[in-house]
Design an enzyme around this catalytic site. Structure first.
Site, PDB file in Angstrom:
ATOM      1  N   ASN A  10      15.897  13.162  58.687  1.00 22.03           N
ATOM      2  CA  ASN A  10      16.636  14.155  57.901  1.00 22.03           C
ATOM      3  C   ASN A  10      16.766  13.645  56.448  1.00 22.03           C
ATOM      4  O   ASN A  10      17.279  12.543  56.221  1.00 22.03           O
ATOM      5  CB  ASN A  10      18.020  14.345  58.549  1.00 22.03           C
ATOM      6  CG  ASN A  10      18.865  15.374  57.829  1.00 22.03           C
ATOM      7  OD1 ASN A  10      18.937  15.363  56.614  1.00 22.03           O
ATOM      8  ND2 ASN A  10      19.514  16.240  58.583  1.00 22.03           N
ATOM      9  N   HIS A  13      20.304  13.755  52.439  1.00 23.83           N
ATOM     10  CA  HIS A  13      21.113  12.927  51.547  1.00 23.83           C
ATOM     11  C   HIS A  13      20.312  12.277  50.418  1.00 23.83           C
ATOM     12  O   HIS A  13      20.895  11.691  49.513  1.00 23.83           O
ATOM     13  CB  HIS A  13      21.961  11.953  52.360  1.00 23.83           C
ATOM     14  CG  HIS A  13      22.944  12.726  53.194  1.00 23.83           C
ATOM     15  ND1 HIS A  13      23.886  13.545  52.619  1.00 23.83           N
ATOM     16  CD2 HIS A  13      23.051  12.889  54.534  1.00 23.83           C
ATOM     17  CE1 HIS A  13      24.568  14.159  53.586  1.00 23.83           C
ATOM     18  NE2 HIS A  13      24.072  13.778  54.743  1.00 23.83           N
ATOM     19  N   HIS A  46      18.659  20.495  56.113  1.00 23.47           N
ATOM     20  CA  HIS A  46      19.716  21.489  56.353  1.00 23.47           C
ATOM     21  C   HIS A  46      19.955  22.254  55.057  1.00 23.47           C
ATOM     22  O   HIS A  46      20.442  21.684  54.081  1.00 23.47           O
ATOM     23  CB  HIS A  46      20.985  20.753  56.804  1.00 23.47           C
ATOM     24  CG  HIS A  46      22.127  21.650  57.168  1.00 23.47           C
ATOM     25  ND1 HIS A  46      23.308  21.157  57.681  1.00 23.47           N
ATOM     26  CD2 HIS A  46      22.286  22.994  57.115  1.00 23.47           C
ATOM     27  CE1 HIS A  46      24.135  22.163  57.919  1.00 23.47           C
ATOM     28  NE2 HIS A  46      23.542  23.289  57.572  1.00 23.47           N
ATOM     29  N   ARG A  48      22.248  24.368  53.413  1.00 25.02           N
ATOM     30  CA  ARG A  48      23.627  24.831  53.606  1.00 25.02           C
ATOM     31  C   ARG A  48      23.907  26.050  52.743  1.00 25.02           C
ATOM     32  O   ARG A  48      23.294  26.232  51.690  1.00 25.02           O
ATOM     33  CB  ARG A  48      24.623  23.715  53.252  1.00 25.02           C
ATOM     34  CG  ARG A  48      24.575  22.542  54.221  1.00 25.02           C
ATOM     35  CD  ARG A  48      25.718  21.588  53.947  1.00 25.02           C
ATOM     36  NE  ARG A  48      26.966  22.100  54.459  1.00 25.02           N
ATOM     37  CZ  ARG A  48      27.585  21.671  55.559  1.00 25.02           C
ATOM     38  NH1 ARG A  48      27.068  20.679  56.256  1.00 25.02           N
ATOM     39  NH2 ARG A  48      28.711  22.206  55.949  1.00 25.02           N
ATOM     40  N   ARG A  52      24.718  22.357  48.856  1.00 25.91           N
ATOM     41  CA  ARG A  52      25.254  21.108  48.290  1.00 25.91           C
ATOM     42  C   ARG A  52      24.218  19.988  48.255  1.00 25.91           C
ATOM     43  O   ARG A  52      24.359  19.049  47.502  1.00 25.91           O
ATOM     44  CB  ARG A  52      26.493  20.645  49.055  1.00 25.91           C
ATOM     45  CG  ARG A  52      26.196  20.137  50.444  1.00 25.91           C
ATOM     46  CD  ARG A  52      27.430  19.569  51.094  1.00 25.91           C
ATOM     47  NE  ARG A  52      28.380  20.590  51.442  1.00 25.91           N
ATOM     48  CZ  ARG A  52      29.294  20.438  52.413  1.00 25.91           C
ATOM     49  NH1 ARG A  52      29.369  19.294  53.067  1.00 25.91           N
ATOM     50  NH2 ARG A  52      30.110  21.401  52.718  1.00 25.91           N
ATOM     51  N   GLU A  73      17.474  23.162  59.591  1.00 28.27           N
ATOM     52  CA  GLU A  73      18.821  23.369  60.141  1.00 28.27           C
ATOM     53  C   GLU A  73      19.505  24.438  59.309  1.00 28.27           C
ATOM     54  O   GLU A  73      19.466  24.387  58.066  1.00 28.27           O
ATOM     55  CB  GLU A  73      19.643  22.086  60.054  1.00 28.27           C
ATOM     56  CG  GLU A  73      19.173  20.998  60.982  1.00 28.27           C
ATOM     57  CD  GLU A  73      19.979  19.721  60.774  1.00 28.27           C
ATOM     58  OE1 GLU A  73      20.920  19.711  59.959  1.00 28.27           O
ATOM     59  OE2 GLU A  73      19.643  18.735  61.412  1.00 28.27           O
ATOM     60  N   THR A 103      30.396  17.040  56.817  1.00 28.50           N
ATOM     61  CA  THR A 103      29.126  17.112  57.534  1.00 28.50           C
ATOM     62  C   THR A 103      29.339  18.067  58.703  1.00 28.50           C
ATOM     63  O   THR A 103      30.413  18.642  58.835  1.00 28.50           O
ATOM     64  CB  THR A 103      28.688  15.704  57.995  1.00 28.50           C
ATOM     65  OG1 THR A 103      27.441  15.808  58.667  1.00 28.50           O
ATOM     66  CG2 THR A 103      29.711  15.065  58.921  1.00 28.50           C
ATOM     67  N   THR A 104      28.309  18.259  59.538  1.00 27.30           N
ATOM     68  CA  THR A 104      28.438  19.219  60.634  1.00 27.30           C
ATOM     69  C   THR A 104      29.397  18.658  61.691  1.00 27.30           C
ATOM     70  O   THR A 104      29.045  17.766  62.451  1.00 27.30           O
ATOM     71  CB  THR A 104      27.051  19.503  61.259  1.00 27.30           C
ATOM     72  OG1 THR A 104      26.134  19.743  60.209  1.00 27.30           O
ATOM     73  CG2 THR A 104      27.117  20.709  62.174  1.00 27.30           C
ATOM     74  N   GLU A 154      20.042  20.556  70.896  1.00 33.40           N
ATOM     75  CA  GLU A 154      20.238  19.225  70.301  1.00 33.40           C
ATOM     76  C   GLU A 154      21.691  18.835  70.561  1.00 33.40           C
ATOM     77  O   GLU A 154      22.615  19.561  70.171  1.00 33.40           O
ATOM     78  CB  GLU A 154      19.938  19.247  68.797  1.00 33.40           C
ATOM     79  CG  GLU A 154      20.158  17.867  68.181  1.00 33.40           C
ATOM     80  CD  GLU A 154      19.571  17.717  66.783  1.00 33.40           C
ATOM     81  OE1 GLU A 154      18.573  18.382  66.466  1.00 33.40           O
ATOM     82  OE2 GLU A 154      20.132  16.916  66.014  1.00 33.40           O
ATOM     83  N   HIS A 194      23.027  12.947  65.015  1.00 32.45           N
ATOM     84  CA  HIS A 194      24.215  12.926  64.171  1.00 32.45           C
ATOM     85  C   HIS A 194      24.916  11.570  64.260  1.00 32.45           C
ATOM     86  O   HIS A 194      25.384  11.177  65.331  1.00 32.45           O
ATOM     87  CB  HIS A 194      25.235  14.035  64.491  1.00 32.45           C
ATOM     88  CG  HIS A 194      26.079  14.361  63.281  1.00 32.45           C
ATOM     89  ND1 HIS A 194      27.119  13.571  62.880  1.00 32.45           N
ATOM     90  CD2 HIS A 194      25.976  15.346  62.364  1.00 32.45           C
ATOM     91  CE1 HIS A 194      27.641  14.071  61.777  1.00 32.45           C
ATOM     92  NE2 HIS A 194      26.961  15.151  61.429  1.00 32.45           N
ATOM     93  N   HIS A 217      21.506  10.241  57.568  1.00 34.73           N
ATOM     94  CA  HIS A 217      22.422   9.556  56.664  1.00 34.73           C
ATOM     95  C   HIS A 217      22.247   8.036  56.708  1.00 34.73           C
ATOM     96  O   HIS A 217      22.155   7.377  55.659  1.00 34.73           O
ATOM     97  CB  HIS A 217      23.860   9.957  57.012  1.00 34.73           C
ATOM     98  CG  HIS A 217      24.877   9.370  56.103  1.00 34.73           C
ATOM     99  ND1 HIS A 217      25.538   8.198  56.393  1.00 34.73           N
ATOM    100  CD2 HIS A 217      25.333   9.765  54.887  1.00 34.73           C
ATOM    101  CE1 HIS A 217      26.369   7.915  55.403  1.00 34.73           C
ATOM    102  NE2 HIS A 217      26.262   8.844  54.486  1.00 34.73           N
TER     103      HIS A 217
HETATM  104  N1  PXP Z   1      21.099  16.813  63.712  1.00 31.29           N
HETATM  105  C1  PXP Z   1      21.830  17.822  63.184  1.00 31.29           C
HETATM  106  C2  PXP Z   1      21.795  19.151  63.848  1.00 31.29           C
HETATM  107  C3  PXP Z   1      22.561  17.632  61.993  1.00 31.29           C
HETATM  108  O1  PXP Z   1      23.289  18.650  61.489  1.00 31.29           O
HETATM  109  C4  PXP Z   1      22.508  16.386  61.356  1.00 31.29           C
HETATM  110  C5  PXP Z   1      23.250  16.178  60.072  1.00 31.29           C
HETATM  111  O2  PXP Z   1      22.766  17.041  59.102  1.00 31.29           O
HETATM  112  C6  PXP Z   1      21.725  15.378  61.929  1.00 31.29           C
HETATM  113  C7  PXP Z   1      21.053  15.612  63.126  1.00 31.29           C
HETATM  114  C8  PXP Z   1      21.578  14.038  61.297  1.00 31.29           C
HETATM  115  O3  PXP Z   1      22.813  13.396  61.217  1.00 31.29           O
HETATM  116  P1  PXP Z   1      22.943  12.068  60.336  1.00 31.29           P
HETATM  117  O4  PXP Z   1      22.610  12.448  58.928  1.00 31.29           O
HETATM  118  O5  PXP Z   1      24.347  11.662  60.542  1.00 31.29           O
HETATM  119  O6  PXP Z   1      21.954  11.081  60.901  1.00 31.29           O
END
Ligand code: PXP
Length: 246
Positions: A10, A13, A46, A48, A52, A73, A103-104, A154, A194, A217
């Site tokens: 992902n 960030h 993602h 949003r 952001r 996402e 965050t989510t 997921e 996550h 992240h």
């Molecule tokens: N999966 C989903 C559905 C998410 O919303 C996120 C965060 O955007 C992640 C995975 C990845 O999470 P992290 O950035 O904490 O690794």
């Protein structure tokens, strides 16, 4: 490797850092291409509602430049549906979204919003997009995801990652294991993500019913110290080692 687990990286960030100053640096698309070269099986971003981090232009460029699957996402809103249908990413992961959250936080309440979500799933699948639901490790949400027509779920690993090591963390790990087994029983492909980092990824990657982890992240933060390819390479190695011993 038998039953290899995929890693989706992902890049949200990278865009967070870029947006802290405006401008174009650092570019999440460059990071995505680097992640793919370093062994990511797919890229997750993602978009949003408040933009952001990832922007509409990032999605357009990811879609044209990436040579690995893109997992978009998004919240289940008419605006996001239109964007997904225009760009047709490989996959869409439907997530809950609250404006004020960092965050989510928590999974999608598919059981409670079944009537609203089902048409989104149908339209996306009709366009050839693989749909997943980002949910808590709760059998009710898994059953509801299946009945809404999503082929993939997921599991939110946030609670597991935030729990103190010991009985509390084991409790959440057991929930993930039970949910992943339930997903397999009802014919759903199961992913997780996550909050995962080097310390937490192994026990999750070892759950044989999981096909994919999405991690962002931690990898972007670790890249400051060791570089993005090295951070991804170590995560990949920890995932493979966990699978090899189970
Ligand atoms: N999966 C989903 C559905 C998410 O919303 C996120 C965060 O955007 C992640 C995975 C990845 O999470 P992290 O950035 O904490 O690794």
């Amino acid at each position: 490797m038998a039953n290899r687990i995929r890693l989706g990286v992902n890049v949200d960030h990278v865009a967070t850092v870029r947006n802290a100053r405006g401008g174009i640096h650092p570019d999440p698309v460059r990071a995505a291409l680097m992640a793919a070269d370093a062994g990511a099986d797919g890229i997750t971003a993602h978009l949003r509602e408040d933009r952001r981090h990832i922007s509409d232009d990032d999605i357009a460029r990811l879609r044209t430049q990436l040579h690995v699957p893109l997992n978009l996402e998004m919240a289940a809103t008419p605006e996001m549906l239109e964007i997904a249908l225009r760009h047709r990413p490989h996959a869409v992961c439907l997530v809950p979204e609250k404006r004020a959250e960092k965050t989510t936080e928590g999974g999608l309440d598919v059981a409670g919003q079944h009537i609203n979500l089902t048409p989104f799933v149908r339209e996306l699948i009709g366009a050839g997009i693989r749909v997943s639901m980002f949910i808590e490790a709760d059998p009710r949400q898994l059953d509801a995801s299946r009945s809404a027509g999503a082929p993939v779920v997921e599991l939110h690993t946030g609670r597991y990652c935030e729990a103190a090591p010991g009985p509390e963390r084991i409790k959440y790990l057991d929930r993930l294991k039970t949910a992943a087994a339930h997903a397999a029983n009802i014919g759903l492909e199961c992913h997780a993500g996550h909050g995962l980092g080097y310390d937490t990824v192994g026990d999750v990657a070892a759950i044989s019913n999981l096909a994919e982890l999405n991690i962002g992240h931690f990898l972007v933060g670790e890249a400051i110290f060791v570089g993005f390819p090295a951070a991804i390479g170590r995560m990949r190695a920890l995932m493979d080692a966990a699978r090899a011993t189970h």
